[in-house]
Write a protein that holds these residues in place. Structure first.
Motif, PDB file in Angstrom:
ATOM      1  N   ILE A  30      59.290 -70.041 -57.099  1.00 59.24           N
ATOM      2  CA  ILE A  30      59.535 -68.883 -57.950  1.00 59.24           C
ATOM      3  C   ILE A  30      60.906 -68.917 -58.615  1.00 59.24           C
ATOM      4  O   ILE A  30      61.349 -67.925 -59.154  1.00 59.24           O
ATOM      5  CB  ILE A  30      59.333 -67.565 -57.185  1.00 59.24           C
ATOM      6  CG1 ILE A  30      60.266 -67.486 -55.994  1.00 59.24           C
ATOM      7  CG2 ILE A  30      57.900 -67.386 -56.769  1.00 59.24           C
ATOM      8  CD1 ILE A  30      60.294 -66.124 -55.349  1.00 59.24           C
ATOM      9  N   GLY A  31      61.592 -70.038 -58.558  1.00 62.08           N
ATOM     10  CA  GLY A  31      62.809 -70.145 -59.349  1.00 62.08           C
ATOM     11  C   GLY A  31      64.098 -70.343 -58.594  1.00 62.08           C
ATOM     12  O   GLY A  31      65.160 -70.213 -59.173  1.00 62.08           O
ATOM     13  N   GLY A  32      64.080 -70.656 -57.339  1.00 60.80           N
ATOM     14  CA  GLY A  32      65.311 -70.892 -56.599  1.00 60.80           C
ATOM     15  C   GLY A  32      65.123 -72.015 -55.604  1.00 60.80           C
ATOM     16  O   GLY A  32      64.005 -72.474 -55.360  1.00 60.80           O
ATOM     17  N   PHE A  33      66.228 -72.469 -55.036  1.00 62.01           N
ATOM     18  CA  PHE A  33      66.177 -73.557 -54.078  1.00 62.01           C
ATOM     19  C   PHE A  33      67.098 -73.275 -52.903  1.00 62.01           C
ATOM     20  O   PHE A  33      68.100 -72.573 -53.043  1.00 62.01           O
ATOM     21  CB  PHE A  33      66.624 -74.877 -54.729  1.00 62.01           C
ATOM     22  CG  PHE A  33      65.681 -75.363 -55.781  1.00 62.01           C
ATOM     23  CD1 PHE A  33      64.649 -76.235 -55.468  1.00 62.01           C
ATOM     24  CD2 PHE A  33      65.808 -74.943 -57.089  1.00 62.01           C
ATOM     25  CE1 PHE A  33      63.772 -76.677 -56.448  1.00 62.01           C
ATOM     26  CE2 PHE A  33      64.936 -75.375 -58.075  1.00 62.01           C
ATOM     27  CZ  PHE A  33      63.919 -76.249 -57.746  1.00 62.01           C
ATOM     28  N   GLU A  39      66.942 -80.366 -51.954  1.00 66.52           N
ATOM     29  CA  GLU A  39      66.600 -79.064 -52.518  1.00 66.52           C
ATOM     30  C   GLU A  39      65.171 -78.708 -52.128  1.00 66.52           C
ATOM     31  O   GLU A  39      64.245 -79.450 -52.417  1.00 66.52           O
ATOM     32  CB  GLU A  39      66.723 -79.083 -54.041  1.00 66.52           C
ATOM     33  CG  GLU A  39      68.140 -79.230 -54.536  1.00 66.52           C
ATOM     34  CD  GLU A  39      68.228 -79.199 -56.045  1.00 66.52           C
ATOM     35  OE1 GLU A  39      67.200 -79.403 -56.731  1.00 66.52           O
ATOM     36  OE2 GLU A  39      69.338 -78.972 -56.543  1.00 66.52           O
ATOM     37  N   ILE A  40      65.012 -77.554 -51.488  1.00 69.07           N
ATOM     38  CA  ILE A  40      63.697 -77.061 -51.079  1.00 69.07           C
ATOM     39  C   ILE A  40      63.389 -75.843 -51.936  1.00 69.07           C
ATOM     40  O   ILE A  40      64.135 -74.859 -51.909  1.00 69.07           O
ATOM     41  CB  ILE A  40      63.690 -76.657 -49.580  1.00 69.07           C
ATOM     42  CG1 ILE A  40      64.256 -77.771 -48.702  1.00 69.07           C
ATOM     43  CG2 ILE A  40      62.307 -76.205 -49.141  1.00 69.07           C
ATOM     44  CD1 ILE A  40      63.460 -79.049 -48.710  1.00 69.07           C
ATOM     45  N   PRO A  41      62.314 -75.887 -52.732  1.00 66.42           N
ATOM     46  CA  PRO A  41      61.993 -74.731 -53.583  1.00 66.42           C
ATOM     47  C   PRO A  41      61.690 -73.496 -52.746  1.00 66.42           C
ATOM     48  O   PRO A  41      61.008 -73.570 -51.731  1.00 66.42           O
ATOM     49  CB  PRO A  41      60.743 -75.159 -54.350  1.00 66.42           C
ATOM     50  CG  PRO A  41      60.517 -76.586 -54.049  1.00 66.42           C
ATOM     51  CD  PRO A  41      61.352 -76.969 -52.875  1.00 66.42           C
ATOM     52  N   ILE A  42      62.220 -72.350 -53.160  1.00 68.00           N
ATOM     53  CA  ILE A  42      61.933 -71.076 -52.502  1.00 68.00           C
ATOM     54  C   ILE A  42      60.593 -70.584 -53.038  1.00 68.00           C
ATOM     55  O   ILE A  42      60.391 -70.488 -54.244  1.00 68.00           O
ATOM     56  CB  ILE A  42      63.033 -70.041 -52.796  1.00 68.00           C
ATOM     57  CG1 ILE A  42      64.361 -70.533 -52.227  1.00 68.00           C
ATOM     58  CG2 ILE A  42      62.655 -68.676 -52.211  1.00 68.00           C
ATOM     59  CD1 ILE A  42      65.544 -69.671 -52.620  1.00 68.00           C
ATOM     60  N   THR A  43      59.696 -70.269 -52.112  1.00 66.21           N
ATOM     61  CA  THR A  43      58.361 -69.812 -52.495  1.00 66.21           C
ATOM     62  C   THR A  43      58.189 -68.333 -52.173  1.00 66.21           C
ATOM     63  O   THR A  43      58.957 -67.750 -51.406  1.00 66.21           O
ATOM     64  CB  THR A  43      57.277 -70.607 -51.743  1.00 66.21           C
ATOM     65  OG1 THR A  43      57.401 -70.323 -50.345  1.00 66.21           O
ATOM     66  CG2 THR A  43      57.402 -72.099 -51.987  1.00 66.21           C
ATOM     67  N   GLU A  44      57.173 -67.744 -52.752  1.00 64.27           N
ATOM     68  CA  GLU A  44      56.864 -66.345 -52.457  1.00 64.27           C
ATOM     69  C   GLU A  44      56.566 -66.167 -50.973  1.00 64.27           C
ATOM     70  O   GLU A  44      56.980 -65.179 -50.361  1.00 64.27           O
ATOM     71  CB  GLU A  44      55.669 -65.880 -53.295  1.00 64.27           C
ATOM     72  CG  GLU A  44      55.325 -64.424 -53.072  1.00 64.27           C
ATOM     73  CD  GLU A  44      54.170 -63.941 -53.927  1.00 64.27           C
ATOM     74  OE1 GLU A  44      53.699 -62.817 -53.659  1.00 64.27           O
ATOM     75  OE2 GLU A  44      53.750 -64.653 -54.842  1.00 64.27           O
ATOM     76  N   ASP A  45      55.874 -67.142 -50.381  1.00 62.59           N
ATOM     77  CA  ASP A  45      55.571 -67.058 -48.955  1.00 62.59           C
ATOM     78  C   ASP A  45      56.851 -67.009 -48.124  1.00 62.59           C
ATOM     79  O   ASP A  45      56.936 -66.270 -47.145  1.00 62.59           O
ATOM     80  CB  ASP A  45      54.720 -68.252 -48.510  1.00 62.59           C
ATOM     81  CG  ASP A  45      53.298 -68.193 -49.034  1.00 62.59           C
ATOM     82  OD1 ASP A  45      52.832 -67.091 -49.384  1.00 62.59           O
ATOM     83  OD2 ASP A  45      52.648 -69.249 -49.077  1.00 62.59           O
ATOM     84  N   MET A  46      57.852 -67.795 -48.498  1.00 61.68           N
ATOM     85  CA  MET A  46      59.126 -67.805 -47.776  1.00 61.68           C
ATOM     86  C   MET A  46      59.791 -66.432 -47.854  1.00 61.68           C
ATOM     87  O   MET A  46      60.329 -65.929 -46.853  1.00 61.68           O
ATOM     88  CB  MET A  46      60.056 -68.879 -48.344  1.00 61.68           C
ATOM     89  CG  MET A  46      59.584 -70.292 -48.088  1.00 61.68           C
ATOM     90  SD  MET A  46      60.463 -71.509 -49.076  1.00 61.68           S
ATOM     91  CE  MET A  46      62.017 -71.601 -48.200  1.00 61.68           C
ATOM     92  N   ILE A  47      59.770 -65.822 -49.014  1.00 61.24           N
ATOM     93  CA  ILE A  47      60.383 -64.505 -49.195  1.00 61.24           C
ATOM     94  C   ILE A  47      59.625 -63.452 -48.390  1.00 61.24           C
ATOM     95  O   ILE A  47      60.237 -62.603 -47.733  1.00 61.24           O
ATOM     96  CB  ILE A  47      60.453 -64.129 -50.687  1.00 61.24           C
ATOM     97  CG1 ILE A  47      61.431 -65.073 -51.397  1.00 61.24           C
ATOM     98  CG2 ILE A  47      60.854 -62.668 -50.874  1.00 61.24           C
ATOM     99  CD1 ILE A  47      61.448 -64.953 -52.886  1.00 61.24           C
ATOM    100  N   GLN A  48      58.299 -63.517 -48.404  1.00 56.39           N
ATOM    101  CA  GLN A  48      57.504 -62.561 -47.638  1.00 56.39           C
ATOM    102  C   GLN A  48      57.772 -62.704 -46.139  1.00 56.39           C
ATOM    103  O   GLN A  48      57.881 -61.707 -45.422  1.00 56.39           O
ATOM    104  CB  GLN A  48      56.019 -62.732 -47.944  1.00 56.39           C
ATOM    105  CG  GLN A  48      55.653 -62.228 -49.319  1.00 56.39           C
ATOM    106  CD  GLN A  48      54.188 -62.421 -49.654  1.00 56.39           C
ATOM    107  OE1 GLN A  48      53.413 -62.976 -48.863  1.00 56.39           O
ATOM    108  NE2 GLN A  48      53.787 -61.964 -50.830  1.00 56.39           N
TER     109      GLN A  48
END
Length: 53
Positions: A16-19, A27-36
């Motif tokens: 979703i636009g961050g790492f 660099e590991i992409p930040i996902t919606e699942d990670m935020i949830q």
């Protein structure tokens, strides 16, 4: 009809636009699942802290 349902499902772990930078400097992409998951953990910790001892 089944293929239409598959098209409506959102892809899992879509960036979703961050790492995040891991210990190896990758660099590991930040996902919606990670935020949830982070929000759920925060809510649980907050609820636990609010309980009287």
């Amino acid at each position: 009809m089944h293929s239409q349902q598959q098209n409506l499902q959102k892809p899992q772990s879509m960036p979703i636009g961050g790492f995040v930078i891991d210990a190896q400097g990758r660099e590991i992409p930040i996902t919606e699942d990670m935020i949830q998951q982070a929000c759920n953990a925060l809510e649980k910790a907050q609820a636990k802290a609010a309980q009287p001892e």
